[in-house]
Design an enzyme around this catalytic site. Sequence first.
Site, short mmCIF file in Angstrom:
data_model
loop_
_atom_site.label_atom_id
_atom_site.label_comp_id
_atom_site.label_asym_id
_atom_site.label_seq_id
_atom_site.Cartn_x
_atom_site.Cartn_y
_atom_site.Cartn_z
N ASP A 1 41.05 70.10 -2.48
CA ASP A 1 40.74 69.89 -1.16
C ASP A 1 39.14 70.03 -0.87
OD1 ASP A 1 41.21 69.90 1.80
OD2 ASP A 1 42.13 71.87 1.93
N VAL B 1 37.16 71.74 1.24
CA VAL B 1 36.51 73.22 1.57
C VAL B 1 37.63 74.32 1.66
CG1 VAL B 1 36.79 72.92 4.08
CG2 VAL B 1 34.87 74.31 3.27
N ASP C 1 37.81 77.49 3.18
CA ASP C 1 37.08 78.12 4.56
C ASP C 1 37.75 79.50 4.73
OD1 ASP C 1 35.65 78.76 6.84
OD2 ASP C 1 37.26 77.47 7.96
N THR C 2 38.84 79.61 5.36
CA THR C 2 39.55 80.71 5.59
C THR C 2 40.54 81.04 4.41
OG1 THR C 2 41.47 79.86 6.72
CG2 THR C 2 39.37 80.53 8.19
P1 G4P Z 1 41.26 76.57 3.90
O1 G4P Z 1 42.84 77.08 3.56
O2 G4P Z 1 41.18 75.28 3.08
O3 G4P Z 1 40.14 77.40 3.95
O4 G4P Z 1 41.54 75.82 5.24
P2 G4P Z 1 41.74 76.71 6.81
O5 G4P Z 1 43.21 77.19 7.18
O6 G4P Z 1 40.55 77.60 7.02
O7 G4P Z 1 41.41 75.29 7.82
C1 G4P Z 1 40.36 74.66 7.62
C2 G4P Z 1 40.35 73.60 8.50
O8 G4P Z 1 39.03 73.13 9.01
C3 G4P Z 1 40.36 72.38 7.60
O9 G4P Z 1 40.84 70.98 8.28
C4 G4P Z 1 39.01 71.99 7.02
O10 G4P Z 1 38.96 70.81 6.40
C5 G4P Z 1 38.37 72.37 8.09
N1 G4P Z 1 37.01 73.11 7.87
C6 G4P Z 1 36.52 74.13 7.72
N2 G4P Z 1 35.29 74.40 7.52
C7 G4P Z 1 34.75 73.20 7.71
C8 G4P Z 1 33.51 72.85 7.63
O11 G4P Z 1 32.41 73.37 7.45
N3 G4P Z 1 33.26 71.22 7.79
C9 G4P Z 1 34.30 70.51 8.09
N4 G4P Z 1 34.07 69.21 8.38
N5 G4P Z 1 35.49 70.88 8.14
C10 G4P Z 1 35.84 72.28 7.99
P3 G4P Z 1 42.46 70.45 8.36
O12 G4P Z 1 42.96 71.13 9.79
O13 G4P Z 1 43.18 70.88 7.25
O14 G4P Z 1 41.97 69.06 8.75
P4 G4P Z 1 41.19 67.89 7.86
O15 G4P Z 1 39.91 68.07 8.54
O16 G4P Z 1 41.17 68.31 6.51
O17 G4P Z 1 42.09 66.88 8.02
MG MG Z 2 40.91 70.10 4.85
#
Ligand code: G4P
Ligand code: MG
Length: 176
Positions: free
Chosen positions: A95, A97, A99-100
């Site tokens: 993946d 990032v 993040d959480t």
């Molecule tokens: P985690 O387990 O990978 O830490 O993910 P978490 O549930 O915290 O959800 C994180 C969502 O927020 C993901 O998007 C991730 O890509 C996006 N995200 C978190 N921090 C950042 C950041 O600093 N910059 C950007 N651009 N995105 C961030 P998602 O809902 O999975 O969708 P997608 O964007 O991957 O399609």
């Molecule tokens: Mg993502």
Amino acid sequence: MDTKIYVTYNDIHKAVKRLACKVIESDFDPDVIVAIGSGGFIPARILKTFINRPIYAVGISYYGIDNIPMDSPQKIQWIDEVQQKLAGKKILLIDEVDDTRVTLSYCLEELLSHDPEEIAVLVIHNKQKAKGARFPEAITRYFAAFDVEDRWIRYPWDAPDIEEHDECARQHYLKK
Ligand code: G4P
Ligand code: MG
């Protein structure tokens, strides 16, 4: 001041190459790559240049309408015939990032239920913050290219104007 972190395609490519080298140097030899969409798709394809394995895509969303987190992450897209494809296999989960950690941990639990031999996690950025979930105990290998502060990262694939994005990245780099 703009406190966002700007990342270019070249930054991603070089980071993935570095991670791939670390994986190759380790004794983990994956059978398959599983990419979490959509952020993991482009890094996964770059990874395939260095570690040539089939890529399976999964889509999981933790955020519903208005970007509000749901009770738990939901599968948007999952691997067909997962049992047969993943049982006994070594999986490299990618993946963009960490993040959480909620989505990643949910995905790992789901994949572990299909009895793989092992799963390793690979991310470009790991945010240094209190995480909302823990990895399952079975996960012992974790590769991250950068440990970063808890700031918003601007990835190139989100840029409406890639030249402007790259210029922002350059300016931020010069200020450092
Ligand atoms: P985690 O387990 O990978 O830490 O993910 P978490 O549930 O915290 O959800 C994180 C969502 O927020 C993901 O998007 C991730 O890509 C996006 N995200 C978190 N921090 C950042 C950041 O600093 N910059 C950007 N651009 N995105 C961030 P998602 O809902 O999975 O969708 P997608 O964007 O991957 O399609
Ligand atoms: Mg993502």
